[in-house]
Design a protein around this motif. Structure first.
Motif, PDB file in Angstrom:
ATOM      1  N   LEU A  77       3.805 -39.353 -12.917  1.00  0.00           N
ATOM      2  CA  LEU A  77       4.010 -37.907 -13.530  1.00  0.00           C
ATOM      3  C   LEU A  77       2.692 -37.393 -13.927  1.00  0.00           C
ATOM      4  O   LEU A  77       2.538 -36.039 -13.659  1.00  0.00           O
ATOM      5  CB  LEU A  77       4.672 -38.051 -14.795  1.00  0.00           C
ATOM      6  N   ILE A  80       1.100 -35.856 -10.760  1.00  0.00           N
ATOM      7  CA  ILE A  80       1.784 -34.846 -10.415  1.00  0.00           C
ATOM      8  C   ILE A  80       1.210 -33.431 -11.231  1.00  0.00           C
ATOM      9  O   ILE A  80       1.058 -32.310 -10.803  1.00  0.00           O
ATOM     10  CB  ILE A  80       3.230 -34.813 -10.225  1.00  0.00           C
ATOM     11  N   LEU A  81       1.477 -33.762 -12.504  1.00  0.00           N
ATOM     12  CA  LEU A  81       1.184 -32.824 -13.315  1.00  0.00           C
ATOM     13  C   LEU A  81      -0.406 -32.320 -13.196  1.00  0.00           C
ATOM     14  O   LEU A  81      -0.697 -31.119 -13.286  1.00  0.00           O
ATOM     15  CB  LEU A  81       1.361 -33.070 -14.820  1.00  0.00           C
ATOM     16  N   GLY A  84      -0.834 -30.481 -10.014  1.00  0.00           N
ATOM     17  CA  GLY A  84      -0.269 -29.023 -10.049  1.00  0.00           C
ATOM     18  C   GLY A  84      -1.039 -28.212 -10.988  1.00  0.00           C
ATOM     19  O   GLY A  84      -1.244 -27.007 -10.616  1.00  0.00           O
ATOM     20  N   LEU A  85      -1.607 -28.691 -12.005  1.00  0.00           N
ATOM     21  CA  LEU A  85      -2.689 -27.872 -12.805  1.00  0.00           C
ATOM     22  C   LEU A  85      -3.917 -27.286 -12.181  1.00  0.00           C
ATOM     23  O   LEU A  85      -4.058 -26.320 -12.224  1.00  0.00           O
ATOM     24  CB  LEU A  85      -2.946 -28.499 -14.102  1.00  0.00           C
ATOM     25  N   ILE A  88      -2.353 -25.585  -8.435  1.00  0.00           N
ATOM     26  CA  ILE A  88      -1.761 -24.644  -8.219  1.00  0.00           C
ATOM     27  C   ILE A  88      -1.677 -23.503  -9.750  1.00  0.00           C
ATOM     28  O   ILE A  88      -1.811 -22.230  -9.366  1.00  0.00           O
ATOM     29  CB  ILE A  88       0.004 -24.973  -8.374  1.00  0.00           C
ATOM     30  N   ALA A  89      -1.865 -24.276 -10.721  1.00  0.00           N
ATOM     31  CA  ALA A  89      -1.784 -23.286 -11.891  1.00  0.00           C
ATOM     32  C   ALA A  89      -2.948 -22.783 -11.959  1.00  0.00           C
ATOM     33  O   ALA A  89      -3.013 -21.437 -12.300  1.00  0.00           O
ATOM     34  CB  ALA A  89      -1.373 -24.297 -13.133  1.00  0.00           C
TER      35      ALA A  89
ATOM     36  N   LEU B  11       9.561 -32.438 -13.822  1.00  0.00           N
ATOM     37  CA  LEU B  11       8.939 -31.767 -12.657  1.00  0.00           C
ATOM     38  C   LEU B  11       9.857 -30.572 -12.748  1.00  0.00           C
ATOM     39  O   LEU B  11       9.023 -29.449 -12.327  1.00  0.00           O
ATOM     40  CB  LEU B  11       9.113 -32.754 -11.430  1.00  0.00           C
ATOM     41  N   PHE B  14       8.389 -28.125 -15.199  1.00  0.00           N
ATOM     42  CA  PHE B  14       6.940 -27.817 -14.842  1.00  0.00           C
ATOM     43  C   PHE B  14       7.066 -26.668 -13.590  1.00  0.00           C
ATOM     44  O   PHE B  14       6.556 -25.674 -13.761  1.00  0.00           O
ATOM     45  CB  PHE B  14       6.183 -29.004 -14.344  1.00  0.00           C
ATOM     46  N   LEU B  18       5.703 -22.872 -13.621  1.00  0.00           N
ATOM     47  CA  LEU B  18       4.974 -22.174 -12.817  1.00  0.00           C
ATOM     48  C   LEU B  18       5.352 -20.951 -12.160  1.00  0.00           C
ATOM     49  O   LEU B  18       4.880 -19.880 -11.786  1.00  0.00           O
ATOM     50  CB  LEU B  18       4.693 -23.012 -11.570  1.00  0.00           C
ATOM     51  N   LEU B  21       4.824 -18.113 -14.244  1.00  0.00           N
ATOM     52  CA  LEU B  21       3.640 -17.436 -13.833  1.00  0.00           C
ATOM     53  C   LEU B  21       3.612 -16.615 -12.823  1.00  0.00           C
ATOM     54  O   LEU B  21       3.025 -15.606 -12.863  1.00  0.00           O
ATOM     55  CB  LEU B  21       2.610 -18.668 -13.670  1.00  0.00           C
TER      56      LEU B  21
END
Lengths: 468, 418, 267, 390
Positions: A77, A80-81, A84-85, A88-89, B11, B14, B18, B21
């Motif tokens: 996790l 992935i987090l 992702g941050l 993507i973020a 997930l 999350f 996103l 956003l």
């Protein structure tokens, strides 16, 4: 006694235990991310308090990968987090407000530099006060070969096309490493204290050379700096990808190219940092890293155990320098302008401060240090000044005090060094191992007189010779 | 099974975040049409005296001349940035500025070396920049559509100084110093070239970063005893040099470019400053007939007479405001894009400012600018604005000069026919 | 002879710490160098291991001169040592200390390190296996992952010997290896030295103050005083040598006592 | 390291003389002689090198005969080299004293120097503001300014040691070094903020304009060339010589000085002998800081204008000087400072005639000299010769 304290701590402990449960921790983390992202998304630049909110929200966002990393949740996790941050973020936030993208790129640049310096200072224990010189070498490398300034390279038609950027990233690594070895060869035989001044002087020399090599032959365009440096070309597909992502977010970009370009730099920066992290990890966890630790802890014992000092130190110098070279190339392409002023001693010291504040020797700590110090430098203090100015224009009154009367001499942005200085002193006194200490560092710091006392074997001054 | 669900849920969440956003903004931005104008100048550090003057000039212009826009229903905000006279800080600020879609124009900078890289960033984002003080030729010679300036150029200012130096009867030899910045070195080079062309002997050409102890630099100067020392630099360095050179027994003239035009020069150089010549592209506000009111207002608002370039900053902001009005009208009352505004500003013609009538040529230089030679009359900083104007020359910008030359040829060709 | 020292001299400024010393160490022997405090014993070790460069004289090891080699080269040539005041890498674990000791026997390749290819993994595996063997040889396997600073004094001494053994030396120089130990520990240590020679076939030279150890273990003794060799020979001969007795009697009692209390402090 | 004990005083083998004569010899004649030897030695070597260059490149630029220019500039270069050299030497002493005792580079020392120069300004400015500046006796004025800045800088140094270094004693060298960098940054901005708020400016100009005896240069005749020397140059040299003599006496002739030397040699033993080590360390910082302060105010009077940023360059140069002479060695600091000052003055005077190089390469050349010396003498000119262990 014990019961009293535990009674007082009971609720806190209970809370901590509760938060440590994976499901709760996951929920808390996601809540945190959601709040931060929503605030970032909802911020309105027209708001009076925008600078303050922005100063709270963006650092909170930058810190989120570190929070995720230390949370009691599963590895998968976490990956992935964090992925992702970062992948993507951040780009989405950056498209929404490009000033954050700029900050993110700067953070990447300084993280890379801090990790490189960490190899020299943190792993091998060699104090290098001129590290910025290798960064300058990389930046000038790309700038000299692409700038439209009237340099000898330009005049003799040796400019390279912009698509060679990736190749130059690699050349930058090589050239900076060679520079590191050339500097290291004469000076690494010097005693530790002398190394600091010689590297400091070397850093200044590179800057003075960059400033003065416009005559007799113009290599660097001197103080004028190299302007119109080429950024790498942006593929068409990347531009359209950027604009369609923006459209998805409901933003119509008036000007796609600069955003797409910044986005590209961001990903290149992330890639470089990722490579640096992997390389640093692998070097550290290998015979080379063990040799560095040995040198750092006891030079004499290390060499007596067969560790070739000069060779290992040179390797550390070259490895540290090489990253700075690649990042220098990236920096030049991003700024499209390179001048000697960008490579001053204060920059070397800021990078050192990042390493120290984060936690000398530890990769995660150094990254955190780089992020914190860069934000402090580029965002926090500056936004405080802007906030002050916004309040001043509104003739804001706070507790009966007219903000207008706040002296301009006391604008926060002017006190970068003061804040920096205090930060360094306080860190050294109360937490010399940094925010995220590296475990070994902590042991080394326990009672260190045993470790650093070189003098008891250094031959001449010892009692053998007496007072001569 | 249970484990799997626990792992998957976050997930999904999350992804949802996103997604939020990605979705269009859910916080409705407050309605209200805001225009922001930014400025960049050194507000801290040794050059802040002039930098703060620039900020004040812009602020005053927005207060006094923003009325029309406010009547049109726009709110004007002013965002001053501190570039610390450093290219790095300037570029970082520029990135912040362009990221704010409401900022439509920048007034700045003071240092040519900062203006050049920062304007690259503005240009990428088509953001208008009007410079109140940058004299380096490269500022406009790059042909960026967004860069304009209301002052003259070093490749004309330096030579103006050299011509004046050559016109002094007792000057045959000169020594040229510069501060190794883009600005100082640039203008010093132009001075040297013209000085040589005018038959002066240039005994030395040196750059120095020294700011405290000029002893080592002065010794060789004393040995060769030039009649005039030209120092291409900024007052916070030149002032100290002048005082030390005089104390060390140098007896000739001092001269410098507009960078030394600041009351702080008198503060730093003391008595030795009297008699120093300087060229400038910005005459003291007092010499402009239109500026009397400005001087009064400025003095009242900021408690001191306008520093050099404050009037030019006022004019720069005024040009931006005028261009905004025109652009909004052309746009049917709506906010123009940055590109539209930049084009409108470039089209400025015969703008009657405090410091003269300004028409931009295709590079953003004013078609004609005045170059002044002044002499310091008093060591009292308060008397700075009463420095004597020795000569004023109006010179066309290089583009305008070409145009004139072409016209001249055309008329010359035409004359025999008629 | 494995090691032959001829006319070795070392002076610091005006003081000559080692004067014209000549000695030979036969392969496979256990030898001792003794002498009162300040006799130049440790300086001799520092000369042998390249930490000091001799002012004059020759050192032949295994048939080739090692004068002027840097300490890491000397180590690679096959001489390993321990220090009078223990110099482990304090924040490294026991096993890491030994792994550093193997440095000169490793193939150090940046490329292998970065690629983490099979060559790298094989070597690391071998290194770790060998380190474990050595730990179990000195009886510290159960403390492999303890930070060396936290080990008891006797264990630190043994670990230092294991670290020295890690470079596969032909000759090991032990500088006061039993200083500060109690009688039981001393006996165990003496056995360890013997095992180093008997089981691993490594020549041992030790500097020692404890005469029971010296007399009990060494086959050959060299005595230094004021930097000069005053006697050499088998233990019995040394015990009865008049010059040795003279050199020692005046100072020995006080000297030994002081040495030991010094080490007590260091520990 | 016994280096601090090797001050300027005469070695113990000097002749058997009556105590008074002996005192004069030890604390006046010998140290002054040593300074003269250093100055003359460095000046002669550099002059020879300059003429050698002139012989190799007689005419580096059209119409410039290098040898003629050198002859014309020689007295000026030597005087300017000596006066800045003494400033370097005085700052270098601060680095060297602290290094001798604690084996640590006090990076904040350049800011102690800066504070000294600002304090000097404040005193003179305040006197001038009260309108009584002209009535002061020159000697009394200068002594007051220098003494007060010595006191302030010395106390500041002691305070810094208390706050930022003492808690870190025993930590690896990197740790106090970094807190020293922190102190240095803090002081720069702190002084700037104070001056900017109280005076609305931080270019601080000494009111020397009001003192003709301080600004009117004195014409000295050297053969055919006349050299104008600023009175402040004499003051700098005079002040430096006096304070150096005082330091020499303090370190070698007093009980406290002996205490410092003892602590420098061996802290543990010194403590066992009943010496209060912490006091001695504070005292060392005070003395080093006072020297920085004296150098600061003398430098300020000489250059006229100081800023909070004024410490950096002299600080780096003085540190270079300390390393050049052999850090930890008091005589070395003097030799290093004078050598560096003269080298710079000569480089400035000669490089100017080489159009391709110019004075802007002075620092690069000066620094290359340092690196070369360190490669061949890794402990500096007068540092103990350390037998390389590697």
């Amino acid at each position: 006694m014990a019961t009293v304290t535990s009674a007082a701590q009971q609720p806190i402990r209970a809370l901590r235990n509760w938060a440590a449960r994976p499901a709760v921790a996951t929920a808390l983390i996601l809540l945190y991310l959601a709040v931060v992202l929503l605030v970032l998304r909802g911020l309105d630049r027209r708001h009076l308090w925008f600078p303050t909110f922005s100063t709270l929200a963006f650092p909170a966002f930058v810190l989120s990968p570190f929070i995720v990393m230390s949370a009691p949740i599963s590895r998968r996790l976490k990956t992935i987090l964090i992925g992702g941050l970062i992948l993507i973020a951040m780009p989405l936030v950056g498209i929404y407000d490009t000033s954050y993208l700029e900050l993110a790129i700067q953070i990447c640049i300084f993280t890379g530099l801090a990790l490189g310096l960490n190899i020299v200072v943190g792993f091998a224990g060699l104090l290098d006060l001129g590290y910025i010189a290798f960064f300058a070498v990389g930046a000038y490398l790309w700038a000299m070969f692409t700038s439209q300034a009237p340099t000898v390279i330009n005049i003799s038609g040796l400019l390279v096309p912009a698509w060679t950027f990736p190749i130059f990233l690699i050349i930058g690594v090589g050239i900076a490493a060679v520079t590191g070895i050339l500097l290291g060869l004469p000076v690494l035989r010097l005693r530790g204290d002398y190394l600091a001044i010689v590297t400091l002087g070397f850093g200044e020399m590179i800057r003075v050379l960059a400033r003065n090599l416009d005559q007799p032959i113009n290599f660097t365009n001197g103080a004028q700096g190299l302007h119109n440096v080429s950024p790498p070309p942006i593929p068409e597909i990347w531009t359209s990808f950027t604009s369609s992502t923006a459209n998805l977010m409901g933003i119509s970009l008036a000007n796609v190219t600069p955003v797409a370009q910044q986005l590209l730099f961001y990903f290149v920066g992330v890639l470089i940092v990722a490579i640096v992290v992997v390389v640093a990890r692998r070097l550290d966890d290998s015979p080379i890293g063990r040799a560095w630790t040995a040198i750092r802890e006891d030079e004499v014992a290390a060499i007596a155990m067969g560790v070739p000092l000069v060779k290992m130190k040179l390797l550390a110098f070259a490895a540290g320098a090489s990253f700075a070279g690649a990042i220098g190339v990236l920096y030049a392409a991003k700024q499209t302008f390179v001048s000697p002023e960008s490579f001053s001693l204060i920059q070397s010291i800021s990078i050192l401060a990042m390493v120290i504040v984060g936690g000398l020797g530890g990769i995660r700590g150094v990254m955190l240090g780089a992020a914190v110090v860069t934000l402090l430098n580029l965002q926090v203090l500056k936004n405080m000044s802007l906030q002050l100015n916004a309040l001043r224009q509104m003739d804001f009154v706070i507790f009966g005090f007219h903000v207008q009367n706040w002296p301009t001499q006391l604008e926060p942005a002017k006190y970068e060094r003061l804040v920096f200085g205090l930060l360094l002193i306080i860190m050294m006194i109360f937490r010399p191992t940094g925010i995220l200490p590296e475990p070994r560092r902590r042991i080394e710091l326990q009672h260190d007189d045993v470790v650093t006392d070189e003098d008891d074997v250094s031959p001449a001054p010892g009692p053998m010779v007496g007072a001569n | 099974m249970l484990n799997r669900r626990v792992r998957l849920q976050p997930l999904v969440l999350f992804a949802l975040i996103l997604g939020l956003l990605l979705s269009s903004s859910f916080v409705v931005a407050q309605e209200g049409r805001v225009i922001k104008i930014a400025s960049q100048s050194p507000l801290s550090g040794g050059q802040s005296a002039v930098g703060v003057g620039i900020r004040n000039g812009v602020e005053l212009a927005i207060q006094q001349l923003g009325g029309n826009l406010r009547d049109m229903g726009f709110q004007i905000q002013y965002v001053p940035y501190d570039d610390q006279a450093s290219p790095d800080v300037g570029v970082a600020n520029a990135q912040q500025i362009v990221a704010d879609p409401e900022i439509l124009a920048v007034i700045g900078h003071y240092n040519t070396g900062v203006a050049i890289p920062s304007s690259e960033v503005y240009n990428q984002n088509q953001l208008l920049m009007v410079s109140p003080a940058n004299t380096g030729p490269a500022v406009t010679d790059r042909g960026l559509p967004i860069v304009n300036r209301v002052v003259g150029r070093d490749d004309l200012q330096g030579p103006t100084g050299a011509q004046f130096a050559a016109s002094l009867e007792d000057v045959e030899t000169v020594w040229v110093l510069h501060d190794t910045t883009a600005y100082g070195q640039g203008v010093a080079e132009f001075f040297r070239q013209e000085a040589e062309a005018q038959g002066l002997v240039v005994l030395g050409f040196e750059g120095t970063e020294e700011r405290a102890n000029f002893d080592g630099i002065i010794q060789p100067i004393l040995a060769l005893a030039p009649d005039l020392i030209y120092f291409g630099g900024i007052y916070d360095q030149v002032g100290i040099f002048i005082s030390q050179a005089r104390a060390a027994g140098y007896e000739g003239y001092f001269m410098g470019p507009d960078g030394i035009d600041s009351p702080d020069l008198a503060e730093l150089a003391g008595e030795a400053v009297v008699g120093t010549y300087y060229t400038t592209v910005a005459g003291p506000a007092s010499i402009y007939p239109n500026a009397a009111q400005f001087i009064e207002d400025y003095t009242e608002a900021y408690g001191e007479p306008p520093t050099p370039f404050a009037a030019q900053a006022y004019d720069s902001a005024a040009i931006v405001l005028a261009a905004l009005e025109r652009a909004i009208e052309a746009n049917g009352g709506e906010l123009p894009t940055r590109e539209q505004l930049a084009a409108e500003a470039r089209a400025t013609e015969n703008y009657e400012g405090l410091t003269g009538t300004i028409t931009f040529d295709d590079n953003g230089d004013p078609e004609y600018s005045n170059y002044y030679v002044l002499q310091v009359v008093s060591a009292d900083p308060a008397q700075w604005s009463s420095n004597t104007v020795i000569s004023t020359i109006q010179i066309p910008s290089p583009l305008k000069a070409q145009e004139l030359a072409a016209e001249g040829e055309a008329t010359a060709e035409a004359t025999p026919e008629s | 002879m494995l090691l032959e020292v001829t006319n070795l001299t070392k002076s610091f400024g005006g003081i000559t710490a080692v004067r014209d010393v000549t000695l030979g160490i036969p392969e496979g022997s256990i030898s001792a160098i003794i002498g009162p405090n300040g006799a130049g014993k440790t300086t001799l070790f520092n000369l042998l291991t390249g930490i000091y460069k001799p002012t004059s004289g020759q050192i032949m090891f295994n048939g080739r001169s090692i004068v002027g080699l840097s300490p890491d080269k000397v180590n690679a040539a096959g001489i390993a040592r321990t220090f009078q005041n223990i110099r482990l890498f304090p924040a490294m674990t026991a096993i890491e200390n030994i792994m550093v000791g193997m440095h000169s026997r490793l193939k150090i390749s940046v490329i292998d390190t970065l690629l983490r290819n099979s060559a790298f993994h094989q070597q690391e595996k071998a290194v770790s296996d060998k380190a474990r063997d050595l730990l179990s040889f000195v009886g510290l396997l159960h403390k492999a992952n303890e930070v060396s600073r936290n080990l008891p004094y006797g264990d630190q001494r043994r670990l230092e010997i294991a670290r020295a053994l890690a470079s596969d030396p032909k000759l090991i120089l032990l500088d006061e290896p039993t200083a500060g130990m109690n009688p039981q520990e001393t006996v165990a240590a003496t056995q360890l030295f013997r095992r180093v020679r008997d089981e691993l076939g490594i020549t041992v030279v030790l500097i020692e103050h404890d005469m029971t150890v010296v007399m009990g273990i060494s086959e050959h003794i060299t005595v230094l005083d004021y930097g000069q060799k005053i006697a050499e020979g088998p233990p019995e001969a040394i015990r009865n040598n008049a010059r040795v007795v003279e050199a020692y009697l005046g100072r020995r009692a006080a000297g030994t006592h002081q040495e030991e209390s010094d080490h007590g402090d260091a520990a | 390291m016994a280096s601090v004990s090797r001050g300027l005083a005469a070695p113990s083998w000097s002749l058997r003389l009556p105590p008074a004569v002996r005192w004069v010899y030890d604390y006046l004649l010998y140290p002054i002689g040593q300074m003269l030897v250093f100055i003359i030695g460095a000046a002669v070597v550099l002059t020879l090198l300059a003429y050698l260059l002139a012989a190799l490149v007689p005419e580096p630029r059209p119409n410039i005969i290098l040898a003629d220019q050198i002859s014309r500039q020689l007295p000026g270069m030597i005087i300017s080299g000596i006066s800045i050299g003494f400033v370097y030497a005085m700052i270098a002493l601060g680095y060297t004293l602290v290094y001798g005792v604690l084996k640590f580079i006090n990076f904040a020392h350049s800011e102690i120097f800066m504070v000294g120069s600002v304090v000097g300004f404040e005193i003179m400015r305040r006197i001038a503001d009260s309108g009584t500046l002209q009535q002061w006796n020159p000697v009394v004025l200068i002594v007051t300014v220098v003494l007060v800045s010595m006191l302030v800088s010395g106390l500041l140094a002691v305070l810094i040691e208390r706050i930022a270094y003492r808690p870190l004693r025993g930590a690896p060298r990197l740790v106090p070094l970094i807190s020293a960098i922190g102190i240095s940054f803090f002081l720069i901005d702190f002084v700037r903020a104070t001056e900017a708020i109280t005076r609305n400016d931080f270019n601080l100009r000494y009111p020397t304009d009001q003192l003709p005896w301080l600004t009117q240069s004195v014409a000295l005749q050297f053969g055919t060339t006349t050299v104008n020397v600023k009175p402040t140059s004499f003051i700098v040299v005079g002040g430096a010589v006096l304070t150096l003599l005082a330091l020499n006496y303090f370190v070698n002739g007093t009980k406290l000085g002996r205490g410092i030397r003892a602590v420098a040699q061996d802290q543990t033993t010194a403590a066992l002998m009943g010496i209060n080590v912490n006091f001695m360390i504070s005292l060392t910082f005070f003395v080093g800081g006072a020297f920085g302060g004296a150098a600061g105010s003398l430098f300020g009077m000489n250059v006229g204008t100081v800023t909070p940023y004024v410490g950096f360059i002299p600080g780096i140069k003085a540190f270079t000087a300390a390393v050049l002479g052999g850090i930890g060695n008091i005589t070395g600091a003097l030799l290093g400072g004078l050598t560096l000052g003269l080298v710079e003055a000569f480089l400035n005077g000669v490089l100017v005639y080489f159009p391709a190089l110019g004075q802007r390469y002075t620092d690069i050349f000066a620094f290359s000299v340092l690196i070369l010396i360190l490669i061949f003498r890794p402990s500096g000119l007068l540092g103990e010769r350390v037998d390389e262990k590697v």
